[in-house]
Design an enzyme around this catalytic site. Sequence first.
Site, short mmCIF file in Angstrom:
data_model
loop_
_atom_site.label_atom_id
_atom_site.label_comp_id
_atom_site.label_asym_id
_atom_site.label_seq_id
_atom_site.Cartn_x
_atom_site.Cartn_y
_atom_site.Cartn_z
N TYR A 13 0.83 -1.21 0.00
CA TYR A 13 0.00 0.00 0.00
C TYR A 13 0.87 1.26 0.00
O TYR A 13 0.84 2.06 -0.94
CB TYR A 13 -0.90 -0.06 1.24
CG TYR A 13 -1.77 1.14 1.49
CD1 TYR A 13 -2.00 1.57 2.79
CD2 TYR A 13 -2.40 1.85 0.45
CE1 TYR A 13 -2.83 2.67 3.05
CE2 TYR A 13 -3.22 2.93 0.69
CZ TYR A 13 -3.43 3.34 2.01
OH TYR A 13 -4.24 4.43 2.26
N SER A 127 6.28 3.43 13.13
CA SER A 127 4.86 3.64 13.39
C SER A 127 4.64 4.40 14.69
O SER A 127 5.40 4.25 15.65
CB SER A 127 4.15 2.27 13.49
OG SER A 127 2.86 2.41 14.01
N TYR A 152 3.84 -6.71 17.04
CA TYR A 152 4.05 -5.88 15.85
C TYR A 152 4.70 -4.56 16.26
O TYR A 152 5.74 -4.17 15.74
CB TYR A 152 2.72 -5.60 15.13
CG TYR A 152 2.82 -4.38 14.24
CD1 TYR A 152 2.32 -3.15 14.66
CD2 TYR A 152 3.49 -4.45 13.03
CE1 TYR A 152 2.46 -2.03 13.87
CE2 TYR A 152 3.64 -3.33 12.24
CZ TYR A 152 3.13 -2.11 12.67
OH TYR A 152 3.30 -1.00 11.90
N LYS A 156 8.73 -2.74 15.67
CA LYS A 156 9.07 -1.39 15.19
C LYS A 156 10.02 -0.71 16.18
O LYS A 156 11.00 -0.07 15.79
CB LYS A 156 7.79 -0.55 15.03
CG LYS A 156 6.89 -1.02 13.89
CD LYS A 156 7.61 -1.04 12.55
CE LYS A 156 6.73 -1.50 11.41
NZ LYS A 156 7.47 -1.59 10.13
#
Length: 339
Positions: A13, A127, A152, A156
């Site tokens: 994306y 993020s 997740y 990061k």
Amino acid sequence: MSDKIIVTGGAGYIGSHTVVELVQAGYEPIIIDNFANAEKSAIHGIQQIVGKEIKLYEGDCNDYSFVRDMLKKEGAIAGIIHFAAYKAVGESVRKPLQYYKNNIGSLLVLLDLMLEFKISKLVFSSSCTVYGQPDELPVTELTPKKPAESPYGNTKQISEEIIEDVVKSPLPIKGIALRYFNPIGAHPSAKIGELPLGVPNNLVPYVTQTASGKLEKITIFGDDYNTIDGTCIRDYIHVVDLARAHVSAIQYLESKNETSLFDLFNVGTGQGNSVLEVIKTFEEVTGLKLNYTIGPRRPGDVEKVYADVSKANRLLHWKTIFTLADALKDAWRWQQTLG
Ligand code: WQD
């Protein structure tokens, strides 16, 4: 001869939108993607927008020999933008080992090979999730990170620390971590956009799929938060604005003469919007009525988070130009191409 930039996850994306912006800024992006969370149609869409072929290496960034062979073949590389990673928060709780192996492993392969092939510039996809629920808003890059709320998010945080440690060692690498807020929307041409595989987790694909009739209704996860209308607040940034921040980051690294540096930047709009405001804005820009109900809070959701983006404005000479309405309009236009 344009500078070559390796874009891992370049069919994804944010990656695909960044590849478009790199071409338009005069670079030669080269995509590495294993299509774990992307489709070949994205490559076709990119090529339609930019009007030229984009070089693609289909494979996994964790595959050392695959990446090494590619670098041997390509010769001089000006930099790497590293998107390739698993990013579903809920899935990471169920499959932590897969997330650590894939997300951390791929970064280690790239850093190793950057040193061997003397590639000095790295832009890393991080993020806002590293902030958790901030104590103060808006969050700046100095806002303390909170313990990650998911494997997740932890990948990061760990990745940022790995890059910083490598930069601090006597190894010639210049790294930037971009902390994304909530990417939404699609390229105005509607030739590329977000391809949520399966039932979406994120709000805006849920909104557009409900509007298209693919999904029956939206459940708003809680309206009893301490916010303007009781629903959570996020900083929704148009994916093209976000993509352009990556080009600005590469240009910033090109402008710095230091052999080693590490820096991180919030990449958002600086504006917070609630879930209900997103839904109302979507209804305004499309003239459609959305079917939604209020459900229970979603575990792990932070109540309110949005960015102070003055550092990126100042040092990257980058700022957002699209509004929430623009992003929702582009998201809807893209959804209509998906049927
Ligand atoms: C936004 C708001 C939901 C769906 C996630 C990741 C983050 C980053 C961006 C990768 C929340 C509400 C959502 C729905 C709803 N990804 N919502 N009904 O959770 O802020 O961030 O995506 O880097 O790491 O955590 O985004 O779009 O899932 O949710 O009410 O059907 O919309 O509760 O308040 P989130 P989101």
